[in-house]
Design an enzyme around this catalytic site. Structure first.
Site, PDB file in Angstrom:
ATOM      1  N   SER A 119      -2.510   9.179  -8.285  1.00  0.00           N
ATOM      2  CA  SER A 119      -2.048   7.799  -8.171  1.00  0.00           C
ATOM      3  C   SER A 119      -2.067   7.087  -9.513  1.00  0.00           C
ATOM      4  O   SER A 119      -1.536   5.985  -9.623  1.00  0.00           O
ATOM      5  CB  SER A 119      -2.917   7.048  -7.164  1.00  0.00           C
ATOM      6  OG  SER A 119      -4.269   7.248  -7.452  1.00  0.00           O
ATOM      7  N   HIS A 140       4.336  11.231  -6.509  1.00  0.00           N
ATOM      8  CA  HIS A 140       3.363  10.283  -5.954  1.00  0.00           C
ATOM      9  C   HIS A 140       3.852   9.759  -4.608  1.00  0.00           C
ATOM     10  O   HIS A 140       4.756   8.926  -4.551  1.00  0.00           O
ATOM     11  CB  HIS A 140       3.159   9.143  -6.972  1.00  0.00           C
ATOM     12  CG  HIS A 140       2.112   8.163  -6.575  1.00  0.00           C
ATOM     13  ND1 HIS A 140       2.094   6.871  -7.016  1.00  0.00           N
ATOM     14  CD2 HIS A 140       1.038   8.295  -5.762  1.00  0.00           C
ATOM     15  CE1 HIS A 140       1.058   6.248  -6.492  1.00  0.00           C
ATOM     16  NE2 HIS A 140       0.411   7.085  -5.725  1.00  0.00           N
ATOM     17  N   GLU A 152       7.275   8.293  -5.860  1.00  0.00           N
ATOM     18  CA  GLU A 152       7.373   7.895  -7.269  1.00  0.00           C
ATOM     19  C   GLU A 152       7.320   9.189  -8.087  1.00  0.00           C
ATOM     20  O   GLU A 152       6.359   9.948  -7.976  1.00  0.00           O
ATOM     21  CB  GLU A 152       6.180   6.976  -7.604  1.00  0.00           C
ATOM     22  CG  GLU A 152       6.289   6.185  -8.877  1.00  0.00           C
ATOM     23  CD  GLU A 152       5.092   5.234  -9.053  1.00  0.00           C
ATOM     24  OE1 GLU A 152       3.975   5.528  -8.564  1.00  0.00           O
ATOM     25  OE2 GLU A 152       5.275   4.199  -9.714  1.00  0.00           O
ATOM     26  N   ASN A 190       1.068   1.452  -8.956  1.00  0.00           N
ATOM     27  CA  ASN A 190      -0.320   0.992  -8.932  1.00  0.00           C
ATOM     28  C   ASN A 190      -0.651   0.001 -10.034  1.00  0.00           C
ATOM     29  O   ASN A 190      -1.645  -0.720  -9.943  1.00  0.00           O
ATOM     30  CB  ASN A 190      -1.269   2.187  -8.956  1.00  0.00           C
ATOM     31  CG  ASN A 190      -1.401   2.756  -7.558  1.00  0.00           C
ATOM     32  OD1 ASN A 190      -1.391   2.010  -6.583  1.00  0.00           O
ATOM     33  ND2 ASN A 190      -1.489   4.067  -7.451  1.00  0.00           N
TER      34      ASN A 190
HETATM   35  N1  CAA Z   1       2.203   9.538  11.385  1.00  0.00           N
HETATM   36  C1  CAA Z   1       3.361   9.336  12.042  1.00  0.00           C
HETATM   37  N2  CAA Z   1       3.831   8.113  12.345  1.00  0.00           N
HETATM   38  C2  CAA Z   1       3.063   7.056  12.013  1.00  0.00           C
HETATM   39  C3  CAA Z   1       1.827   7.192  11.338  1.00  0.00           C
HETATM   40  C4  CAA Z   1       1.408   8.507  11.039  1.00  0.00           C
HETATM   41  N3  CAA Z   1       0.273   8.744  10.368  1.00  0.00           N
HETATM   42  N4  CAA Z   1       1.319   5.952  11.117  1.00  0.00           N
HETATM   43  C5  CAA Z   1       2.204   5.070  11.625  1.00  0.00           C
HETATM   44  N5  CAA Z   1       3.248   5.740  12.163  1.00  0.00           N
HETATM   45  C6  CAA Z   1       4.459   5.157  12.753  1.00  0.00           C
HETATM   46  C7  CAA Z   1       4.202   4.534  14.108  1.00  0.00           C
HETATM   47  O1  CAA Z   1       4.320   5.485  15.132  1.00  0.00           O
HETATM   48  C8  CAA Z   1       5.298   3.473  14.169  1.00  0.00           C
HETATM   49  O2  CAA Z   1       6.550   4.060  14.514  1.00  0.00           O
HETATM   50  P1  CAA Z   1       7.762   3.179  15.142  1.00  0.00           P
HETATM   51  O3  CAA Z   1       8.260   2.272  14.050  1.00  0.00           O
HETATM   52  O4  CAA Z   1       8.785   4.182  15.542  1.00  0.00           O
HETATM   53  O5  CAA Z   1       7.174   2.410  16.283  1.00  0.00           O
HETATM   54  C9  CAA Z   1       5.404   3.014  12.729  1.00  0.00           C
HETATM   55  O6  CAA Z   1       4.893   4.065  11.930  1.00  0.00           O
HETATM   56  C10 CAA Z   1       4.603   1.752  12.494  1.00  0.00           C
HETATM   57  O7  CAA Z   1       3.247   1.998  12.880  1.00  0.00           O
HETATM   58  P2  CAA Z   1       2.385   1.037  13.862  1.00  0.00           P
HETATM   59  O8  CAA Z   1       3.278   0.371  14.850  1.00  0.00           O
HETATM   60  O9  CAA Z   1       1.223   1.817  14.367  1.00  0.00           O
HETATM   61  O10 CAA Z   1       1.715  -0.019  12.899  1.00  0.00           O
HETATM   62  P3  CAA Z   1       2.375  -1.037  11.922  1.00  0.00           P
HETATM   63  O11 CAA Z   1       3.707  -1.501  12.368  1.00  0.00           O
HETATM   64  O12 CAA Z   1       1.288  -2.008  11.691  1.00  0.00           O
HETATM   65  O13 CAA Z   1       2.599  -0.169  10.592  1.00  0.00           O
HETATM   66  C11 CAA Z   1       1.925   0.739   8.533  1.00  0.00           C
HETATM   67  C12 CAA Z   1       1.562   0.538   9.998  1.00  0.00           C
HETATM   68  C13 CAA Z   1       3.135   1.677   8.454  1.00  0.00           C
HETATM   69  C14 CAA Z   1       0.729   1.399   7.876  1.00  0.00           C
HETATM   70  C15 CAA Z   1       2.273  -0.656   7.918  1.00  0.00           C
HETATM   71  O14 CAA Z   1       1.217  -1.542   8.140  1.00  0.00           O
HETATM   72  C16 CAA Z   1       2.547  -0.585   6.433  1.00  0.00           C
HETATM   73  O15 CAA Z   1       3.633  -0.255   6.009  1.00  0.00           O
HETATM   74  N6  CAA Z   1       1.512  -0.927   5.619  1.00  0.00           N
HETATM   75  C17 CAA Z   1       1.593  -0.879   4.175  1.00  0.00           C
HETATM   76  C18 CAA Z   1       1.377   0.522   3.728  1.00  0.00           C
HETATM   77  C19 CAA Z   1       1.414   0.640   2.217  1.00  0.00           C
HETATM   78  O16 CAA Z   1       1.602  -0.307   1.473  1.00  0.00           O
HETATM   79  N7  CAA Z   1       1.226   1.878   1.747  1.00  0.00           N
HETATM   80  C20 CAA Z   1       1.174   2.165   0.347  1.00  0.00           C
HETATM   81  C21 CAA Z   1      -0.248   2.197  -0.066  1.00  0.00           C
HETATM   82  S1  CAA Z   1      -0.390   2.567  -1.770  1.00  0.00           S
HETATM   83  C22 CAA Z   1      -0.394   4.213  -1.851  1.00  0.00           C
HETATM   84  O17 CAA Z   1      -0.425   4.923  -0.878  1.00  0.00           O
HETATM   85  C23 CAA Z   1      -0.362   4.803  -3.188  1.00  0.00           C
HETATM   86  C24 CAA Z   1      -1.566   4.766  -4.022  1.00  0.00           C
HETATM   87  O18 CAA Z   1      -1.548   5.435  -5.026  1.00  0.00           O
HETATM   88  C25 CAA Z   1      -2.759   3.985  -3.731  1.00  0.00           C
END
Ligand code: CAA
Length: 283
Positions: A119, A140, A152, A190
């Site tokens: 990351s 990434h 990324e 990040n």
């Molecule tokens: N596997 C499969 N499907 C999944 C899943 C998983 N692990 N997690 C969620 N889903 C699916 C759900 O089934 C749902 O599908 P539908 O749209 O078809 O209904 C969809 O994703 C949305 O999930 P939820 O309804 O359970 O929950 P939500 O609407 O609150 O979304 C989330 C959850 C996708 C995590 C959303 O909150 C989100 O996008 N959050 C931000 C995530 C983010 O910013 N990630 C980047 C982090 S930084 C990083 O990773 C890099 C780093 O270097 C630190």
């Protein structure tokens, strides 16, 4: 170059997500970790994620069986000898990545690309531990990997355009959108994200608002899917602290200094969702 077989190193939340999307895309996939227990846990997480997709009718139960069948668990790095692309997703410690990349360089065929899901650690620094820096690149992925569209793509100093093109094609085959950037501390994602999360942690430390209040303001006001503190718990507070360390070292700018609250949560082992307690509690 055509990629048929992929090995993912690390079966944690990022590694198992990457192995899942690789297998979903039809690649023969190996998923490695250092113990049977860790690899089993990774396979269980993949099965759970695929179950969600079956329930939502995005895939069938037969698809799930076929996807799982394409993933072979591994507790040694030996299968790298059969791979066209290896994607490393282990902890953010340069010494550990250095050992893994020099071992992969010995094991993997000459044509194989060695990618890191780091990351924030420098791709050029990781590449220096191999005899093939031109075939080392950053891939990434974002958490949760099965859902998030971005990969990324980070070009190290020596990465060739052919390697970048191959990795972009693999990301697209996985249903992702690759976006390229240069190898700078924190890359694009990040460098921006950690400043926002850290600022929210400073606000919490200073008692500007409650955790729920800070997250609500950012969700409702900025249309973010989750607030910065909930996102920190999803990423892992230890990872957030490690990335801020890379930014501080890399740029020497005090704007990246971590909130003391973040340091004490990490010292307490309150690392977020993965430990059941971070800024919030998870039952
Ligand atoms: N596997 C499969 N499907 C999944 C899943 C998983 N692990 N997690 C969620 N889903 C699916 C759900 O089934 C749902 O599908 P539908 O749209 O078809 O209904 C969809 O994703 C949305 O999930 P939820 O309804 O359970 O929950 P939500 O609407 O609150 O979304 C989330 C959850 C996708 C995590 C959303 O909150 C989100 O996008 N959050 C931000 C995530 C983010 O910013 N990630 C980047 C982090 S930084 C990083 O990773 C890099 C780093 O270097 C630190």
């Amino acid at each position: 170059m055509e990629v048929k077989t992929i090995m993912v190193i690390g079966a944690g939340q990022m590694g198992n997500g990457i192995a899942q999307v690789a297998a979903q895309a039809g690649y023969t996939t190996f998923m490695n970790d250092i113990s049977e227990d860790l690899v089993d846990r990774g396979m269980t997480a993949i099965a759970g994620s695929l179950d969600r997709m079956v329930k939502k009718e995005k895939i069938t139960a037969d698809d799930k069986t076929a996807i799982l069948g394409r993933i072979t668990p591994a507790v040694t790095l030996d299968p790298a000898s059969e791979c066209d692309l290896v994607i490393e997703a282990v902890v953010e410690k340069m010494s550990i990545k250095a050992d893994i990349f020099s071992a992969l360089d010995r094991l993997a065929p000459g044509h194989a690309i060695l990618a890191s899901n780091t990351s924030s650690l420098p791709i050029t620094g990781i590449a220096a531990h191999t005899g093939r820096p031109e075939k080392v690149i950053g891939m990434h992925f974002m958490n949760p990997v099965p859902v998030m569209k971005l990969v990324e793509v980070i070009n190290g100093l020596a990465t060739t355009p052919e390697v970048t093109a191959t990795v972009r094609a693999v990301a697209e085959a996985m249903g992702k959108i690759p976006v390229e950037c240069r190898d700078v501390p924190g890359f694009v994602s990040n460098r921006v994200l950690m400043v926002m999360i850290n600022e929210a942690l400073w606000e919490l430390y200073e008692g500007v608002a409650t955790a729920e209040g800070i997250d609500q303001i950012m969700k409702l006001g900025m249309n973010h899917p989750m607030g910065p503190l909930a996102l920190a718990d999803l990423i892992g507070l230890d990872t957030v602290l490690a990335i801020l360390g890379v930014l501080q070292d890399g740029y020497g700018d005090p704007k990246y200094r971590p909130s003391p609250l973040l340091k004490s949560y990490v010292a307490a082992g309150w690392l977020g969702r993965k430990t059941g307690r971070g800024i919030y509690e998870y039952k």
